[in-house]
Design an enzyme around this catalytic site. Structure first.
Site, PDB file in Angstrom:
ATOM      1  N   LYS A 111     -12.863  -1.230   6.189  1.00  6.28           N
ATOM      2  CA  LYS A 111     -12.194  -2.162   7.091  1.00  6.28           C
ATOM      3  C   LYS A 111     -12.642  -1.959   8.539  1.00  6.28           C
ATOM      4  CE  LYS A 111      -8.095  -2.822   4.187  1.00  6.28           C
ATOM      5  NZ  LYS A 111      -8.592  -2.194   2.966  1.00  6.28           N
ATOM      6  N   TRP A 131       0.826  -1.216   0.000  1.00  6.62           N
ATOM      7  CA  TRP A 131       0.000   0.000   0.000  1.00  6.62           C
ATOM      8  C   TRP A 131       0.853   1.255   0.000  1.00  6.62           C
ATOM      9  CZ3 TRP A 131      -4.440  -0.682  -1.898  1.00  6.62           C
ATOM     10  CH2 TRP A 131      -5.093  -1.902  -1.724  1.00  6.62           C
ATOM     11  N   ASP A 143      -1.824   6.997   6.132  1.00  3.51           N
ATOM     12  CA  ASP A 143      -2.910   6.175   5.609  1.00  3.51           C
ATOM     13  C   ASP A 143      -3.264   5.186   6.713  1.00  3.51           C
ATOM     14  OD1 ASP A 143      -4.582   4.358   4.401  1.00  3.51           O
ATOM     15  OD2 ASP A 143      -3.185   3.795   2.799  1.00  3.51           O
TER      16      ASP A 143
END
Length: 361
Positions: free
Chosen positions: A196, A102, A172
């Site tokens: 999530k 990511w 993030d």
């Protein structure tokens, strides 16, 4: 109704109580004679939902008054580009901590916008750990430092964050937001896709210090300027109204559970069950992440062979477990234990792991 033991990495589990409440209000929201999905985002009813969700985020996460809370679209992947578009200045490189897949996506997008540097990387360790704070070297003239607080694929997580002084720290937190208390004032920006820990896909939460939200370059389209959305209180264009509504319900659920500090203890209790099954297996199960970098959200582990891992997944699915196959890029096994994953699911998984070892060890 039989509920699956849902260990999906995302979209992920949503609290059953939240789903049931949404079901009750799905057709007729607060006597309006229509669903929240059918009503105008300019209506008083929806504005209340939008405002309440922002207020709950502030309360639960301890967000200071000089920060904006925005509900945007496009997922964290859009933020990978939107952040450098707004904040990367010429002659001031953007610094990134490279901790895995990511972080890599964020770095690639930033390179399209302007100069970037790698402040630290754990590539040599196959991203199975996060760097220590002393390893992170940030140029004095950097526009910002960006890190990924939790890498879902490798199963690693920052346990502490660097002090970057006057250089904005950007995180993030898509996969661990509201899983533990965080000092928001240390960050210039925190962003997270909702799917999530916050609710369904479709909305991304952006928490941004006011001075960074102001003065977006006029050379970029209005939809990609933080200033646009901050001024309009996330109502510049039609928002993902149902997703924001669901986030509001999840935030109420977290508050009813005792808040973020209580959620952290709950998560650690859940995760310990599975890590104990790994560590107590005598090597039958092998944890992937370095012990000091282990994630409380994504537990990654391996077995002695790929054949045995496939058997593990097949048998687990037969017993009602979902999402235990590792990411396609790395293989292995993974259990994602986000806020909404019940303790009972983790107890069941730990027991299944012990039973599987007895039969195949």
């Amino acid at each position: 109704m039989a509920r699956a033991y849902n260990f999906n990495a995302g979209p992920a589990a949503i609290p059953l109580e939240v789903l049931q409440q949404a079901q009750e209000q799905f057709v007729d929201y607060h006597g309006a004679g229509m669903s929240i999905m059918e009503m105008s985002h300019r209506s008083a009813l929806y504005e209340d939902v939008n405002n309440e969700a922002q207020s709950l985020m502030r309360e639960l996460f301890g967000i200071p008054n000089n920060y904006k809370v925005m509900f945007l679209q496009g997922g964290a992947s859009t933020q990978f580009a939107m952040l450098p578009m707004n904040l990367l200045r010429e002659g001031q490189p953007a610094a990134y901590v490279h901790t895995g897949a990511w972080a890599d996506k964020a770095i690639k997008e930033a390179k399209l916008i302007g100069e970037t540097v790698i402040a630290a990387s754990t590539a040599d360790d196959k991203f199975m750990r996060v760097p220590s704070l002393s390893e992170i070297v940030v140029p004095a003239n950097a526009s910002y430092l960006h890190l990924t607080s939790n890498e879902t694929i490798g199963g690693t997580q920052f346990q502490e964050f660097p002090d970057t002084g006057n250089i904005p720290l950007i995180a993030d937190m898509s996969s661990d937001i509201l899983s533990r208390p965080v000092d928001v004032s240390k960050f210039g920006v925190i962003y997270a896709g909702a799917q999530k820990n916050l609710g369904p896909s479709g909305v991304t939460v952006v928490i941004m210090r006011e001075d960074l939200a102001q003065g977006s370059p006029k050379s970029i389209p209005a939809m990609f300027r933080y200033e646009t959305h901050a001024k309009a209180k996330s109502l510049y264009n039609t928002p993902p109204s149902f997703s924001v509504y669901m986030v509001s319900l999840v935030l109420k659920w977290i508050k009813a559970k005792g808040g973020v500090a209580q959620m952290e203890q709950y998560n650690r209790d859940k995760t310990k069950l599975i890590y104990d099954a790994i560590d107590g297996s005598g090597g039958f199960y092998k944890g992937c992440a370095d012990a000091k970098s282990r994630s409380v959200m994504n537990i990654t582990f391996r077995l002695g062979s790929e054949e045995l891992e496939n058997q593990f997944v097949k048998e687990s699915e037969q017993q009602g477990f979902v999402g235990l196959k590792g990411h396609r890029d790395v293989g292995g096994l993974r259990a994602s234990t986000y806020n909404a994953v019940p303790l009972e699911s983790c107890q069941a998984l730990a027991q299944f792991m012990k039973d599987f070892q007895q039969r195949n060890g």
